[in-house]
Write an enzyme that holds these catalytic residues in place. Structure first.
Site, PDB file in Angstrom:
ATOM      1  N   LYS A  54       0.829  -1.207   0.000  1.00 43.68           N
ATOM      2  CA  LYS A  54       0.000   0.000   0.000  1.00 43.68           C
ATOM      3  C   LYS A  54       0.864   1.259   0.000  1.00 43.68           C
ATOM      4  CE  LYS A  54      -4.399  -1.625   1.794  1.00 43.68           C
ATOM      5  NZ  LYS A  54      -5.455  -1.531   2.808  1.00 43.68           N
ATOM      6  N   LYS A  97      -4.545 -10.058  -6.403  1.00 42.98           N
ATOM      7  CA  LYS A  97      -5.842 -10.361  -5.771  1.00 42.98           C
ATOM      8  C   LYS A  97      -6.862  -9.273  -6.121  1.00 42.98           C
ATOM      9  CE  LYS A  97      -4.978  -7.921  -1.547  1.00 42.98           C
ATOM     10  NZ  LYS A  97      -5.119  -7.658  -0.180  1.00 42.98           N
ATOM     11  N   LYS A 140     -10.275  -3.913  -2.956  1.00 41.16           N
ATOM     12  CA  LYS A 140     -11.053  -2.676  -2.862  1.00 41.16           C
ATOM     13  C   LYS A 140     -10.195  -1.470  -3.208  1.00 41.16           C
ATOM     14  CE  LYS A 140     -13.921  -3.630   1.178  1.00 41.16           C
ATOM     15  NZ  LYS A 140     -13.645  -3.550   2.618  1.00 41.16           N
TER      16      LYS A 140
HETATM   17  P1  AMP Z   1     -10.894  -5.752   3.273  1.00 40.10           P
HETATM   18  O1  AMP Z   1     -11.539  -5.561   1.947  1.00 40.10           O
HETATM   19  O2  AMP Z   1      -9.415  -5.587   3.177  1.00 40.10           O
HETATM   20  O3  AMP Z   1     -11.526  -4.974   4.388  1.00 40.10           O
HETATM   21  O4  AMP Z   1     -11.108  -7.289   3.628  1.00 40.10           O
HETATM   22  C1  AMP Z   1     -12.242  -7.842   4.261  1.00 40.10           C
HETATM   23  C2  AMP Z   1     -12.137  -9.353   4.244  1.00 40.10           C
HETATM   24  O5  AMP Z   1     -12.186  -9.843   2.894  1.00 40.10           O
HETATM   25  C3  AMP Z   1     -10.825  -9.894   4.826  1.00 40.10           C
HETATM   26  O6  AMP Z   1     -11.099 -11.069   5.577  1.00 40.10           O
HETATM   27  C4  AMP Z   1      -9.998 -10.219   3.616  1.00 40.10           C
HETATM   28  O7  AMP Z   1      -9.054 -11.238   3.841  1.00 40.10           O
HETATM   29  C5  AMP Z   1     -11.072 -10.679   2.633  1.00 40.10           C
HETATM   30  N1  AMP Z   1     -10.635 -10.460   1.252  1.00 40.10           N
HETATM   31  C6  AMP Z   1     -10.272  -9.275   0.699  1.00 40.10           C
HETATM   32  N2  AMP Z   1      -9.922  -9.442  -0.595  1.00 40.10           N
HETATM   33  C7  AMP Z   1     -10.065 -10.774  -0.874  1.00 40.10           C
HETATM   34  C8  AMP Z   1      -9.865 -11.575  -2.037  1.00 40.10           C
HETATM   35  N3  AMP Z   1      -9.446 -11.033  -3.176  1.00 40.10           N
HETATM   36  N4  AMP Z   1     -10.129 -12.900  -1.957  1.00 40.10           N
HETATM   37  C9  AMP Z   1     -10.562 -13.455  -0.787  1.00 40.10           C
HETATM   38  N5  AMP Z   1     -10.758 -12.755   0.341  1.00 40.10           N
HETATM   39  C10 AMP Z   1     -10.524 -11.422   0.319  1.00 40.10           C
END
Ligand code: AMP
Ligand code: TRP
Length: 359
Positions: A147, A229, A232
């Site tokens: 990041k 991956k 967001k």
């Molecule tokens: P975040 O979007 O970073 O707040 O992530 C929220 C949850 O979604 C966390 O448990 C992450 O590990 C999961 N997560 C985010 N991106 C992915 C992805 N591309 N594939 C699987 N899980 C994800």
């Protein structure tokens, strides 16, 4: 049902739960009154578009875990501030995320659902965590490296210390299990290391948590850049399937998903990341195994058509429920959840301060 435990007694009880299994399934209408179920905690940032990776890697598992666990889910609005935000942006995201979590099936009668900033113990314990994590450890966090490298301007200290606040989130609730996607593996290891270090420095205080990463769907890849991956915070609208995408958009994005030229349908994430991602998506949506699914296909076209159809069917009920949820209901749910969360967090915070020896 959430049970409030106090001080060191509670620590012992919580630790015992860690060794228990939770294989008995119960119906949503008749929650088990047994108090000593494993405590599950997880969090999600209220920023950007909630996408398929969030859903398959985390959110739908959160919903399932409510049946057999004492579940607490947190919208981590303080974490969202680690990247610059306009005033009000985080609040709008928090309300939107609360609605999304209700739509995926988080049930406020069975779980605690709240926003991090409403329970001040997160910030307070976050400070103590910073004093037991090392600069070297935080410097090794790949999420920080990625990041901060992607940003050209301001990089906040908060982005660097982010994992210590995450450790506080988890440890405040005597958490046994943390359901997350694969990208959180390193942060969870750090939370464990911090808990162990704190306990050895100040005496047994925190439950050492374990992560729960799903076998399929833990790392959903970007459809246009399948070596990265789905995320967001990365701007890749054609590579990302949002939870609110229409069936037409989903079909189009899957149809245009990057594959490769050898024309063979095989599950091999290293050599064939695009095709393997499609197989993984289809597997996650149908409950099958990606390598087994590959045997049903000899061309990419039918694989893409089936994947799109399965994803559309998977998201349709969530989208329908989301449209029926009111902003104010979601806000009320968060306020009620914060009260319950604070009742659990406050005695653990006191326990931590006593252990350190603060006035
Ligand atoms: P975040 O979007 O970073 O707040 O992530 C929220 C949850 O979604 C966390 O448990 C992450 O590990 C999961 N997560 C985010 N991106 C992915 C992805 N591309 N594939 C699987 N899980 C994800
Ligand atoms: N860091 C997590 C993510 O980006 C979000 C998060 C914050 C979290 N605190 C947490 C996840 C505690 C699990 C437990 O996805």
């Amino acid at each position: 049902m959430v049970v409030i435990l106090n001080d060191r007694e509670s620590f012992r009880a919580a630790r015992t739960i860690r060794t228990m299994t939770s294989s008995v399934s119960r119906s949503a209408t008749a929650p088990d009154p047994k108090p000593n179920r494993p405590r599950v905690f997880s969090g999600i940032q209220p920023s950007g578009t909630t996408h398929l990776g969030n859903y398959l890697g985390a959110l739908r598992i959160w919903a399932k875990l409510q049946d057999d666990n004492d579940a607490i889910y947190c919208i981590v609005d303080l974490h969202a501030l680690t990247l610059p935000k306009e005033p009000g942006e985080v609040l709008a995201g928090t309300v939107g995320m609360a609605k999304m979590l209700l739509a995926v099936g988080i049930d406020p009668d069975r779980s605690v659902l709240f926003a991090q900033s409403q329970v001040h113990e997160h910030a307070e314990l976050g400070w103590l965590m910073q004093t037991v994590a090392s600069y070297g450890e935080l410097s090794r966090m790949t999420q920080f490296k990625d990041k901060s490298a992607r940003r050209t301007g301001f990089v906040s200290v908060g982005l660097f210390t982010y994992p210590t606040l995450q450790a506080a989130d988890i440890l405040l609730y005597d958490t046994n299990v943390v359901p997350v996607g694969d990208d959180q593996r390193q942060h969870l290891e750090l939370s464990r290391d911090i808990a162990i270090r704190f306990n050895s420095r100040y005496g047994e205080t925190f439950v050492v948590p374990e992560h729960r990463i799903p076998a399929v769907g833990a790392r959903v890849m970007d459809l246009q850049h399948p070596q990265n991956k789905m995320s967001k915070s990365v701007d890749s609208p054609q590579g990302t399937i949002g939870m609110l995408d229409t069936p037409k958009e989903i079909e189009k994005k899957i149809k245009r998903a990057v594959t490769d030229n050898d024309g063979e349908v095989r599950y091999d994430p290293k050599a064939k990341p695009g095709v393997s991602n499609l197989l993984e998506l289809l597997a996650a949506a149908t409950g099958a195994n990606p390598a087994d699914l590959a045997e049903n296909y000899s061309q990419y076209g039918p694989l893409k058509a089936d994947t799109a159809a399965a994803l559309i069917a998977e998201l349709a009920p969530v989208q329908k429920r989301l449209a029926e949820i009111d902003d104010q209901d979601a806000i009320n749910t968060l306020h009620a959840g914060a009260k319950k969360a604070a009742e659990i967090a406050a005695p653990v915070m006191t326990r931590a301060k006593k252990a350190v020896g603060l006035l």
